[in-house]
Motif scaffolding. Structure first.
Motif, short mmCIF file in Angstrom:
data_model
loop_
_atom_site.label_atom_id
_atom_site.label_comp_id
_atom_site.label_asym_id
_atom_site.label_seq_id
_atom_site.Cartn_x
_atom_site.Cartn_y
_atom_site.Cartn_z
N LYS A 1 98.44 -34.22 4.43
CA LYS A 1 99.03 -35.33 3.68
C LYS A 1 98.02 -36.06 2.79
CE LYS A 1 101.70 -39.57 4.35
NZ LYS A 1 102.19 -40.51 5.34
N TYR A 2 96.81 -36.29 3.33
CA TYR A 2 95.87 -37.16 2.60
C TYR A 2 94.74 -36.45 1.87
CZ TYR A 2 98.07 -40.92 5.29
OH TYR A 2 98.97 -41.80 5.81
N CYS A 3 94.34 -35.26 2.37
CA CYS A 3 93.07 -34.72 1.88
C CYS A 3 93.19 -33.88 0.61
CB CYS A 3 92.41 -33.89 2.97
SG CYS A 3 92.06 -34.88 4.41
N ASP A 4 92.17 -34.00 -0.26
CA ASP A 4 92.10 -33.18 -1.47
C ASP A 4 91.31 -31.92 -1.16
OD1 ASP A 4 93.07 -35.48 -2.87
OD2 ASP A 4 91.02 -36.27 -2.80
N LYS A 5 90.41 -32.05 -0.19
CA LYS A 5 89.51 -30.94 0.13
C LYS A 5 89.25 -30.98 1.64
CE LYS A 5 84.75 -29.58 -0.85
NZ LYS A 5 83.48 -29.99 -1.44
N LEU B 1 84.92 -44.80 3.12
CA LEU B 1 85.70 -44.99 4.34
C LEU B 1 85.54 -43.75 5.21
CD1 LEU B 1 87.92 -46.58 5.91
CD2 LEU B 1 89.60 -45.49 4.44
N LEU B 2 85.05 -43.94 6.43
CA LEU B 2 84.86 -42.82 7.34
C LEU B 2 85.82 -43.00 8.51
CD1 LEU B 2 80.96 -43.08 7.41
CD2 LEU B 2 82.30 -41.56 5.98
N ILE B 3 86.69 -42.05 8.72
CA ILE B 3 87.72 -42.19 9.77
C ILE B 3 87.54 -41.08 10.80
CG2 ILE B 3 90.20 -42.27 10.23
CD1 ILE B 3 90.61 -43.18 7.36
N LEU C 1 94.65 -48.33 3.05
CA LEU C 1 93.18 -48.29 3.04
C LEU C 1 92.67 -47.00 2.42
CD1 LEU C 1 91.00 -50.23 4.18
CD2 LEU C 1 90.97 -48.87 6.26
N ILE C 2 93.32 -45.89 2.79
CA ILE C 2 92.88 -44.58 2.29
C ILE C 2 93.12 -44.46 0.78
CG2 ILE C 2 93.38 -42.09 2.39
CD1 ILE C 2 93.95 -42.54 5.42
N ARG C 3 94.27 -44.98 0.34
CA ARG C 3 94.62 -44.87 -1.09
C ARG C 3 93.96 -45.95 -1.94
NH1 ARG C 3 96.73 -39.87 -0.64
NH2 ARG C 3 98.75 -39.76 0.39
N GLY C 4 93.06 -46.72 -1.35
CA GLY C 4 92.45 -47.85 -2.06
C GLY C 4 91.36 -47.47 -3.05
N GLY C 5 91.09 -46.20 -3.22
CA GLY C 5 90.10 -45.77 -4.21
C GLY C 5 88.72 -45.49 -3.64
N ALA C 6 88.57 -45.60 -2.33
CA ALA C 6 87.26 -45.33 -1.73
C ALA C 6 87.03 -43.82 -1.62
CB ALA C 6 87.21 -45.95 -0.34
N ALA C 7 85.77 -43.45 -1.42
CA ALA C 7 85.47 -42.06 -1.04
C ALA C 7 85.77 -41.98 0.45
CB ALA C 7 84.00 -41.76 -1.31
N VAL C 8 86.69 -41.08 0.82
CA VAL C 8 87.16 -41.08 2.21
C VAL C 8 86.81 -39.75 2.90
CG1 VAL C 8 89.18 -41.40 3.71
CG2 VAL C 8 89.12 -42.52 1.48
N ILE C 9 86.34 -39.85 4.12
CA ILE C 9 86.15 -38.63 4.94
C ILE C 9 86.94 -38.84 6.23
CG2 ILE C 9 84.51 -37.05 6.00
CD1 ILE C 9 82.33 -38.17 4.22
N SER D 1 75.89 -29.33 3.57
CA SER D 1 75.78 -29.94 2.24
C SER D 1 77.18 -30.13 1.64
CB SER D 1 74.99 -29.05 1.28
OG SER D 1 73.69 -28.85 1.77
N PHE D 2 77.44 -31.29 1.14
CA PHE D 2 78.68 -31.55 0.39
C PHE D 2 78.59 -32.92 -0.28
CE2 PHE D 2 80.90 -34.67 3.07
CZ PHE D 2 80.22 -34.53 4.28
N GLU D 3 79.55 -33.17 -1.15
CA GLU D 3 79.59 -34.47 -1.85
C GLU D 3 81.01 -35.01 -1.81
OE1 GLU D 3 76.39 -33.65 -5.46
OE2 GLU D 3 78.54 -33.43 -5.83
N VAL D 4 81.12 -36.33 -1.84
CA VAL D 4 82.45 -36.94 -1.93
C VAL D 4 82.41 -37.98 -3.05
CG1 VAL D 4 84.34 -38.06 -0.68
CG2 VAL D 4 82.64 -36.73 0.59
N ALA D 5 83.33 -37.86 -3.97
CA ALA D 5 83.37 -38.81 -5.10
C ALA D 5 84.33 -39.95 -4.78
CB ALA D 5 83.83 -38.06 -6.35
N ALA D 6 84.22 -41.02 -5.55
CA ALA D 6 85.12 -42.17 -5.37
C ALA D 6 86.56 -41.69 -5.57
CB ALA D 6 84.77 -43.25 -6.38
N GLY D 7 87.45 -42.11 -4.71
CA GLY D 7 88.85 -41.73 -4.82
C GLY D 7 89.18 -40.38 -4.19
N GLN D 8 88.16 -39.62 -3.81
CA GLN D 8 88.39 -38.31 -3.20
C GLN D 8 88.55 -38.45 -1.68
OE1 GLN D 8 85.12 -35.54 -3.69
NE2 GLN D 8 86.46 -33.77 -3.54
N VAL D 9 89.44 -37.65 -1.10
CA VAL D 9 89.62 -37.68 0.36
C VAL D 9 89.26 -36.30 0.92
CG1 VAL D 9 91.21 -38.16 2.25
CG2 VAL D 9 91.51 -39.34 0.07
N VAL D 10 88.21 -36.28 1.74
CA VAL D 10 87.75 -35.00 2.31
C VAL D 10 88.10 -34.98 3.80
CG1 VAL D 10 85.69 -33.64 2.87
CG2 VAL D 10 85.91 -34.70 0.62
#
Lengths: 246, 239
Positions: A217-221, A173-175, A198-206, A47-56
């Protein structure tokens, strides 16, 4: 705004080997009444959530469930139980260049990649120039790619995949392990800048990666996956050190 | 995608299409010799009867046989992109349409040679439309089954051999025999008969028969597609 919501997600795989999938083997199995199935638990109560602009970031050993998790979010695999909700357009980037056909020319491969990634003929035509120019392989457009060096294939596959992405500004964005194009330093730099854009474009990124520098470098969590379960979650340094201790 | 697959299939040989045509052509020569010279059969315009039968059967077997492993052939894509897998089945079927056009050109050359009236070929696109739906239905079902059975291609090729001899491709079915009555349930036989009656013998088969064949083709197409749609979400993880 929450873009990706995963709740109590579980997934099992049958691990019967391919030779047991012949018609005769299946018939024998059916007649003998053997029903046992060997299964492997790929994901358990995630279980987890990713918000817009967040990089997990997703870290963990091979087979920990990172790619399976991304594939379920991308809709490629189906979950056995639990819920996955995505809001908005998404793109899933995985092993670049998987679909290149060695016996076709670079031009034909670009059109094939575009068609497979869901672009119309005229959309590919519009992007064709950008792909060739970004790859720096303008002199080889009509050459069959089995004659290309590994670096040239890396350049082509990155450029074709990147510019054939249907949604230029995805919401999600799923990478999956695609950092580093495998080309020379000059191209690698260009490719990294494009990925960063692409990553800094404001998408929810995993991002699933074994490259801890990329994760830092990129992840908040960061979620640390171990045998299909989340063993740790938190700030990058904390989750990474937990992973490295294992 | 169909163009790319067509190029890949024929790559490496300028005679790529020739290799596809070689099988019906060689069978044509052998069977013409056996049917015409040895048994001295009485089928009217036998070379045209035989060649049309061969190319229709060849197209059916080529498309369906290739559909059996179309999903495993594209497993890389299915596992890495959210894609409509129907496109692979369709691209696979369409690539053989290019080769079929070459077969038809040769057939028309034979028609000219045997002084048959080419105007009746205009009916073929309509027959082909329903025949193609019928083949697509089979292709969707076989593509699905091929995900679960790795040796389906071998099984289907053996079945194809049975079908070759069970369908009056190179012989005429003797009327009022059990094989004659059984063949009425063989859609391939129906397509052969309709095509031959119109194109070679310039007759018009019974309308209700043609409507029934068209209807069955649509039903087979829908059934195949239904099986495919029901299972397509599992393809990526089964492959």
């Amino acid at each position: 705004m929450i873009r990706v919501e995963v709740e109590n997600l579980s997934k099992k795989f049958n691990i019967d080997c391919r030779r047991e999938e012949s018609a005769l083997a299946k018939l024998i199995k059916f007649l003998s009444g053997k029903k046992e199935k060997r299964q492997r638990l790929a994901l358990k109560n995630i279980s987890f959530e990713v918000a817009a602009g967040q990089v997990v970031g997703l870290v963990g050993r091979n087979g920990a469930g990172k790619s399976t998790l991304l594939k379920i979010i991308a809709g490629i695999y189906q979950p056995d139980s639990g819920k996955v909700e995505t809001k908005g357009d998404f793109i899933y980037l995985t092993s670049l260049g998987l679909g290149l056909a060695p016996k076709l020319t670079m031009r034909e491969n670009i059109y094939l990649t575009g068609a497979i990634m869901g672009l119309e003929q005229n959309e590919i035509k519009q992007r064709f120039g950008q792909i060739v120019s970004f790859s720096g392989l303008g002199n080889f457009v009509d050459q069959k790619i089995y004659q290309f060096s590994t670096g040239m294939i890396a350049r082509l596959s990155f450029s074709a995949t990147f510019y054939c992405i249907k949604h230029k500004n995805p919401d999600i964005l799923l990478i999956d392990e695609v950092f580093g194009s495998g080309a020379d330093i000059e191209f690698e730099k260009k490719a990294s800048e494009k990925m960063e854009e692409l990553i800094r474009g404001g998408a929810a990124v995993i991002i699933a990666s074994h490259d801890m520098d990329v994760i830092r470098k990129y992840c908040d969590k960061v979620l640390f996956l171990e045998n299909g379960r989340i063993s740790g979650a938190g700030a990058p340094d904390c989750a990474i050190s937990q992973y490295l201790k294992v | 995608m169909a163009v790319a697959q067509f190029k890949l299939r024929n790559e490496g040989s300028y005679l790529g299409i020739f290799w596809y045509l070689l099988e019906p052509l060689s069978f044509f020569v052998i069977l013409l010799f056996l049917g015409g010279v040895i048994s001295n059969n009485s089928i009217y315009k036998y070379p045209l009867y035989l060649f049309l039968g061969l190319i229709i059967y060849n197209f059916f077997l080529a498309v369906t046989s290739s559909s059996t492993n179309v999903m495993s052939y594209n497993a890389g894509f299915l596992k890495s992109i959210k894609i409509n897998p129907e496109s692979f089945v369709l691209a696979n079927a369409f690539q053989f349409c290019f080769s079929h056009i070459f077969e038809l050109i040769i057939f028309m050359a034979f028609m000219l040679f045997f002084k048959a009236n080419l105007i009746f070929m205009l009916a073929y696109p309509i027959i082909f439309f329903f025949f193609f739906l019928f083949i697509l239905g089979f292709s969707f079902a076989l593509a699905t089954l091929g995900v679960y059975l790795i040796d389906l291609k071998n099984i289907w090729q053996v079945a194809g051999r049975f079908l070759f001899f069970a369908t009056p491709i190179f012989y005429l079915l003797p009327k009022n025999t059990w094989l004659f009555y059984l063949s009425r349930f063989n859609p391939l036989y129906q397509y052969l008969t309709i095509s031959r009656d119109i194109i070679i013998y310039n007759g018009l088969p019974a309308l209700y028969g043609m409507t029934l064949v068209a209807l069955i083709s649509v039903l087979i197409f829908l059934a195949g597609l239904f099986i495919f749609e029901k299972n397509k979400n599992k393809f990526a993880e089964k492959l």
